[in-house]
Design a protein around this motif. Structure first.
Motif, mmCIF file in Angstrom:
data_model
loop_
_atom_site.group_PDB
_atom_site.id
_atom_site.type_symbol
_atom_site.label_atom_id
_atom_site.label_comp_id
_atom_site.label_asym_id
_atom_site.label_seq_id
_atom_site.Cartn_x
_atom_site.Cartn_y
_atom_site.Cartn_z
ATOM 1 N N TRP A 58 0.869 -1.190 0.000
ATOM 2 C CA TRP A 58 0.000 0.000 0.000
ATOM 3 C C TRP A 58 0.901 1.233 0.000
ATOM 4 C CZ3 TRP A 58 -1.760 4.470 2.377
ATOM 5 C CH2 TRP A 58 -3.113 4.800 2.242
ATOM 6 N N TYR A 62 -2.485 10.561 3.484
ATOM 7 C CA TYR A 62 -3.574 11.043 4.329
ATOM 8 C C TYR A 62 -3.387 12.551 4.467
ATOM 9 C CZ TYR A 62 -5.283 6.450 5.760
ATOM 10 O OH TYR A 62 -5.850 5.201 5.775
ATOM 11 N N ALA A 80 -8.782 1.362 2.639
ATOM 12 C CA ALA A 80 -8.127 1.707 3.908
ATOM 13 C C ALA A 80 -9.059 2.536 4.776
ATOM 14 C CB ALA A 80 -6.863 2.499 3.607
ATOM 15 N N CYS A 81 -8.691 2.693 6.055
ATOM 16 C CA CYS A 81 -9.552 3.472 6.943
ATOM 17 C C CYS A 81 -9.583 4.927 6.467
ATOM 18 C CB CYS A 81 -9.119 3.366 8.393
ATOM 19 S SG CYS A 81 -7.415 3.734 8.683
ATOM 20 N N ILE A 84 -8.110 9.192 10.575
ATOM 21 C CA ILE A 84 -7.197 8.836 11.670
ATOM 22 C C ILE A 84 -6.995 10.092 12.521
ATOM 23 C CG2 ILE A 84 -4.832 8.115 12.244
ATOM 24 C CD1 ILE A 84 -4.751 6.650 9.513
ATOM 25 N N ARG A 88 -2.824 9.318 16.652
ATOM 26 C CA ARG A 88 -3.219 7.907 16.661
ATOM 27 C C ARG A 88 -2.536 7.150 15.523
ATOM 28 N NH1 ARG A 88 -8.119 6.959 19.193
ATOM 29 N NH2 ARG A 88 -7.461 4.785 19.051
ATOM 30 N N GLY A 89 -2.261 5.862 15.771
ATOM 31 C CA GLY A 89 -1.644 5.024 14.745
ATOM 32 C C GLY A 89 -0.274 5.562 14.336
ATOM 33 N N VAL A 90 0.294 4.963 13.330
ATOM 34 C CA VAL A 90 1.621 5.396 12.867
ATOM 35 C C VAL A 90 1.484 6.752 12.154
ATOM 36 C CG1 VAL A 90 3.710 4.727 11.621
ATOM 37 C CG2 VAL A 90 2.190 2.940 12.504
ATOM 38 N N CYS A 91 0.391 6.893 11.389
ATOM 39 C CA CYS A 91 0.189 8.136 10.629
ATOM 40 C C CYS A 91 0.005 9.338 11.552
ATOM 41 C CB CYS A 91 -1.024 7.995 9.708
ATOM 42 S SG CYS A 91 -0.760 6.821 8.375
ATOM 43 N N HIS A 112 -0.990 0.755 16.592
ATOM 44 C CA HIS A 112 -0.972 0.624 15.125
ATOM 45 C C HIS A 112 -2.384 0.347 14.619
ATOM 46 C CE1 HIS A 112 -0.846 -2.099 11.543
ATOM 47 N NE2 HIS A 112 -0.152 -1.084 11.090
ATOM 48 N N ILE A 113 -2.770 1.028 13.547
ATOM 49 C CA ILE A 113 -4.108 0.820 12.967
ATOM 50 C C ILE A 113 -3.942 -0.126 11.784
ATOM 51 C CG2 ILE A 113 -6.083 1.946 11.868
ATOM 52 C CD1 ILE A 113 -5.060 4.575 13.328
ATOM 53 N N CYS A 115 -4.973 -1.764 8.621
ATOM 54 C CA CYS A 115 -5.914 -1.689 7.492
ATOM 55 C C CYS A 115 -5.862 -2.985 6.704
ATOM 56 C CB CYS A 115 -5.597 -0.501 6.600
ATOM 57 S SG CYS A 115 -5.949 1.076 7.399
ATOM 58 N N GLU A 122 6.076 -0.625 8.150
ATOM 59 C CA GLU A 122 5.462 0.603 7.641
ATOM 60 C C GLU A 122 6.407 1.791 7.787
ATOM 61 O OE1 GLU A 122 1.580 0.883 9.304
ATOM 62 O OE2 GLU A 122 1.165 2.882 8.507
ATOM 63 N N ASP A 138 2.110 7.424 3.556
ATOM 64 C CA ASP A 138 2.120 6.165 4.309
ATOM 65 C C ASP A 138 2.421 5.017 3.341
ATOM 66 O OD1 ASP A 138 1.680 4.099 6.104
ATOM 67 O OD2 ASP A 138 -0.503 4.233 5.986
ATOM 68 N N ASP A 140 3.028 0.740 3.294
ATOM 69 C CA ASP A 140 2.983 -0.526 4.025
ATOM 70 C C ASP A 140 3.666 -1.608 3.203
ATOM 71 O OD1 ASP A 140 1.246 0.974 5.522
ATOM 72 O OD2 ASP A 140 -0.212 -0.620 5.774
#
Ligand code: SME
Length: 165
Positions: A58, A62, A80-81, A84, A88-91, A112-113, A115, A122, A138, A140
């Motif tokens: 991916w 974002y 993907a979500c 965010i 929160r999460g890596v992003c 980590h979120i 997806c 990541e 981002d 992955d």
């Protein structure tokens, strides 16, 4: 048969050397972006180029929205979500820290979120405009430890091209 515009066809470096592959890709991204100021168009092409060059699971962006949330932007890969939260999460963490974050093993990154269950490692790189984070890139990988300082340096350079100030 119609001939294709050179700029529309990505020429991938056959070498296994990552630095050289990024150098080749970066040159083409510069051509693709040219003097285009529309950041969405540039993000769309850059996410496609990165994924095509390296076969990552991916790759996408974002965008910062409402000062406390990221919203999904142009990307290549599976769904993907959409949103965010800041931090929160890596992003959201890369946005908060205002620096790139490399995660060697996503299962070891608290918060980590996920997806995709195939994602193993990541990298998230902030996109700055006028000194402010406006988005994050981002990427992955389905392999552990896929990213290092070579990726970080090259991708930080690449996101500067798309802002095109
Ligand atoms: N893993 C990210 C969420 C986005 S998806 O990977 C595309 C995170 O933890 O922020």
């Amino acid at each position: 048969m119609e001939s294709r515009n050179d700029m529309e066809e990505l020429k991938l470096s056959a070498t296994a050397d990552k630095t050289e592959r990024y150098r080749c890709l970066t040159e083409q991204v510069k051509s693709l972006v040219g003097d285009e100021k529309n950041i969405i168009a540039n993000m769309a092409n850059v996410s496609a180029a990165i994924r095509q060059a390296f076969g990552f699971l991916w790759a996408g962006f974002y965008l910062c929205d409402n000062d406390d949330e990221l919203v999904l932007g142009p990307f290549q890969g599976t769904v993907a979500c959409t949103r965010i939260k800041f931090g929160r999460g890596v992003c959201g963490t890369a946005w908060k820290l205002q620096r790139s974050v490399i995660v060697d093993d996503v299962d070891r990154f608290p918060g980590h979120i996920a997806c995709s269950s195939y994602s193993k490692s990541e990298i998230v790189v902030p996109v700055f405009k006028n000194g402010k984070v406006i988005a994050v890139l981002d990427i992955d990988s389905d392999r552990l430890n896929a990213f290092d300082t070579v990726d970080k340096t090259a991708l930080e350079n690449m996101v500067r091209i798309i802002v095109n100030e």
